[in-house]
Design an enzyme around this catalytic site. Structure first.
Site, PDB file in Angstrom:
ATOM      1  N   GLU A  44       8.880  16.440  14.752  1.00 11.72           N
ATOM      2  CA  GLU A  44       9.364  16.537  13.378  1.00 11.72           C
ATOM      3  C   GLU A  44       8.554  17.653  12.793  1.00 11.72           C
ATOM      4  O   GLU A  44       7.279  17.298  12.719  1.00 11.72           O
ATOM      5  CB  GLU A  44       9.131  15.448  13.142  1.00 11.72           C
ATOM      6  CG  GLU A  44       9.754  14.428  11.971  1.00 11.72           C
ATOM      7  CD  GLU A  44       9.264  13.171  11.723  1.00 11.72           C
ATOM      8  OE1 GLU A  44       8.231  12.167  11.072  1.00 11.72           O
ATOM      9  OE2 GLU A  44      10.642  12.275  10.685  1.00 11.72           O
ATOM     10  N   GLU A  76       9.225   2.153  10.788  1.00 12.65           N
ATOM     11  CA  GLU A  76      11.018   2.563  10.924  1.00 12.65           C
ATOM     12  C   GLU A  76      10.046   3.557  10.475  1.00 12.65           C
ATOM     13  O   GLU A  76       9.012   4.426   9.947  1.00 12.65           O
ATOM     14  CB  GLU A  76      10.988   2.230   9.751  1.00 12.65           C
ATOM     15  CG  GLU A  76      12.257   0.786  10.201  1.00 12.65           C
ATOM     16  CD  GLU A  76      12.588   0.448   8.627  1.00 12.65           C
ATOM     17  OE1 GLU A  76      12.564   1.030   7.796  1.00 12.65           O
ATOM     18  OE2 GLU A  76      13.304  -0.527   8.405  1.00 12.65           O
ATOM     19  N   LYS A  98       0.394  -0.916  -0.157  1.00 12.31           N
ATOM     20  CA  LYS A  98       0.183   0.028   0.082  1.00 12.31           C
ATOM     21  C   LYS A  98       0.834   1.059   0.119  1.00 12.31           C
ATOM     22  O   LYS A  98       1.188   1.617   0.995  1.00 12.31           O
ATOM     23  CB  LYS A  98      -0.741   0.015   1.097  1.00 12.31           C
ATOM     24  CG  LYS A  98      -2.112   0.782   1.308  1.00 12.31           C
ATOM     25  CD  LYS A  98      -1.965   1.931   0.412  1.00 12.31           C
ATOM     26  CE  LYS A  98      -2.133   3.015   1.946  1.00 12.31           C
ATOM     27  NZ  LYS A  98      -1.581   4.795   1.658  1.00 12.31           N
ATOM     28  N   CYS A 147      13.214  11.099   7.008  1.00 10.38           N
ATOM     29  CA  CYS A 147      13.138  10.431   8.681  1.00 10.38           C
ATOM     30  C   CYS A 147      14.899  11.168   8.918  1.00 10.38           C
ATOM     31  O   CYS A 147      14.731  11.197  10.497  1.00 10.38           O
ATOM     32  CB  CYS A 147      13.029   9.118   8.644  1.00 10.38           C
ATOM     33  SG  CYS A 147      13.370   8.273   7.290  1.00 10.38           S
TER      34      CYS A 147
END
Ligand code: NAD
Length: 482
Positions: A385, A250, A174, A284
């Site tokens: 973040e 992750e 997906k 990331c």
């Protein structure tokens, strides 16, 4: 306009509901693709196809699986320009990154795991004095749901799909809804390469209450490998709990890049720039908190800002461009809201910070590299973040203080330290609680090494043997020898 359909059981098909959504390019926010919008029905069809294919794929000689995956890698390389162009159009990253970094890594992931699976070994535990021999069998796990983000669309998808297939699992992927196109091209390549029907399936669509969630709750999906935001990870963990799926996550990061006064400052500067602004900071692993030791702080920050201003922002197809548009207008607004928050919280804006609207840039989602100095780690902009080209810079005196700042985070994905002192390098590497620590370098990867995060940055590890462990079940066979 491209039509992007699901890939189920070896065939491209529309959504069972016939629903579609429009994918736009961040370069000018114009439509580029009409995409099948998946739901639980589509996921159900894909999982059934994957389950059927598992029976033969999981029993195939790994050498034969390797031959097929090598053909897929060859297919990726033969269509590298097309893949790279679509990745850039869909996501906004400069073309040289798509063509020279991401797509070669897709092919490398496929070959690396194909080889690893062919040569993987297991352990034996012999107890001759008791007449007992135990050995470990590693058996393919089953049907894997692979849910991936938009920042390295095909590269990160292949980081999941390649080991899953190599170790004998079948996959329902997906891809991120913002960047669906290259996963679809990969499906074409798989079909051309002779990958058996149903081994690799793609269902497009959204996450919550949609295709993504349906995958995480489906009783016949054995595992979910997910890369994305930590909050999404939390939702997936809860959704997957009733069916007890194996999970590998992750997730987000807010990594500290520590520049010591004794470092090679030219190398540290180059590393800090890439750690902050490459891929528009939508990374990331980004070193989005830059910690600079006081004796070199003023000089380093001055050079960092000057260098950031020299990174050309613009059309990602222009070879001179180093910073393209952010992935969506919505994401740009979110990043800009953090820029305003940083100012409210008292950080000092040194450069950037505003949407770029000159000429053609006005149509897209452009933000110049943005640097805030004199930040304090307790600020929300240092804790959350931002996922854009926005760097928070702060000074430190002693290395212990830098380590404490680095660890004062709910994330623990990556980190960097720049120093010529071996003791300092090892001390920082050991004491910062993070999944990867780079010493005097950034972004260099060995695919055998564990990859993942501490704390809210991850669950489990992938890479080399770690992927072997995740995508297989371990069985102990105990033999009594008379
Ligand atoms: P996201 O979490 O919003 O989406 C990732 C994927 O999850 C998408 O395919 C999305 O459709 C799907 N999804 C969303 N909600 C879901 C749900 N409830 N159930 C099932 N699927 C769902 O992340 P994003 O915005 O695409 O990517 C950016 C994030 O990814 C950042 O936090 C970044 O740090 C992280 N990231 C981590 C790594 C890593 O290796 N640790 C790598 C790249 C990106």
């Amino acid at each position: 306009m491209r039509t992007v359909e699901h890939f189920i059981g070896g065939r491209f098909v529309p959504a069972a509901s016939e629903a579609t959504f429009t994918s736009v390019s961040p370069i000018d926010n114009r439509p580029i693709a009409e995409v099948a919008e998946g739901d639980a029905d589509d996921v159900g069809r894909a999982v059934a196809a994957a389950r059927e294919a598992f029976a033969t794929w999981s029993r195939m000689d790994p050498a034969e699986r390797r031959r097929i995956l090598y053909r897929v890698a060859d297919g990726v390389e033969s269509r590298i320009d097309e893949l790279a162009e679509w990745e850039t159009r869909d996501m906004g990253k400069p073309l040289f990154l798509s063509r020279d970094k991401d797509m070669p890594r897709v092919a490398q992931n496929l070959r690396f795991f194909a080889d690893w699976a062919e040569h993987a070994s297991t352990r034996t535990y012999a107890k001759p004095w008791d007449g007992v021999l135990s050995y470990e069998l590693r058996e393919p796990l089953g049907v894997v749901g692979a849910i991936s983000p938009w920042n390295f669309p095909l590269m990160l998808l292949s980081w999941k799909v390649a080991p899953a297939l190599a170790f004998g699992c079948t996959v329902v992927a997906k891809p991120a809804e913002q960047t669906p196109v290259t996963a679809s091209i990969l499906a074409e390549i798989c079909a051309e390469a002779g990958l058996p029907d149903g081994v690799f399936n793609v269902v497009h669509g959204f996450g919550p209450d949609a295709a993504g969630e349906a995958l995480t709750t489906h009783p016949d999906v054995d595992a979910i490998t997910f890369t994305g935001e930590s909050n999404t990870g939390r939702a997936i963990m809860a959704a997957a709990a009733p069916t007890m799926k194996k999970l590998s996550f992750e997730m987000g990061g807010k990594s500290a890049n520590i520049v010591c006064a004794d470092a090679d400052l030219d190398a540290a500067l180059e590393g800090a720039l890439r750690g902050s602004f490459v891929n528009q900071g939508e990374v990331c692993l980004a070193g989005s908190r830059l910690l600079v030791q006081r004796p070199v702080y003023d000089e380093f920050v001055r050079r960092f800002v000057a260098a950031a201003e020299s990174w050309p922002v613009g059309d990602p197809f222009d070879p001179a461009t180093r910073v393209g548009p952010l992935v969506s207008e919505e994401h740009l607004e979110r990043v800009l809201s953090y820029v305003h928050l940083a100012q409210e919280e008292g950080a000092k804006l040194l450069t950037g910070g505003e949407r770029l609207t000159d000429g053609a840039l006005a149509e897209g989602n452009y933000l110049a590299p943005t640097v805030f100095a004199d930040a304090d780690n307790s600020m929300r902009v240092c804790q959350e973040e931002i996922f854009g080209p926005v760097e928070m810079v702060m000074p430190f005196d002693e290395v212990d203080e830098a380590i404490a700042i680095a660890n004062d985070s709910r994330y623990g994905l990556a980190g960097m330290v720049w120093t010529k002192n071996l003791d300092t390098a090892h001390k920082v590497a050991q004491e910062v609680r993070t999944g990867t620590m780079w010493v005097n370098c950034f972004f260099v990867r060995d695919l055998r090494a564990p990859f993942g995060g501490y704390k809210e940055s991850g669950l489990g590890r992938e890479g080399g043997d770690y992927s072997h462990e995740f995508f297989t079940e371990a069985k102990a066979v105990v033999v009594k020898l008379s």
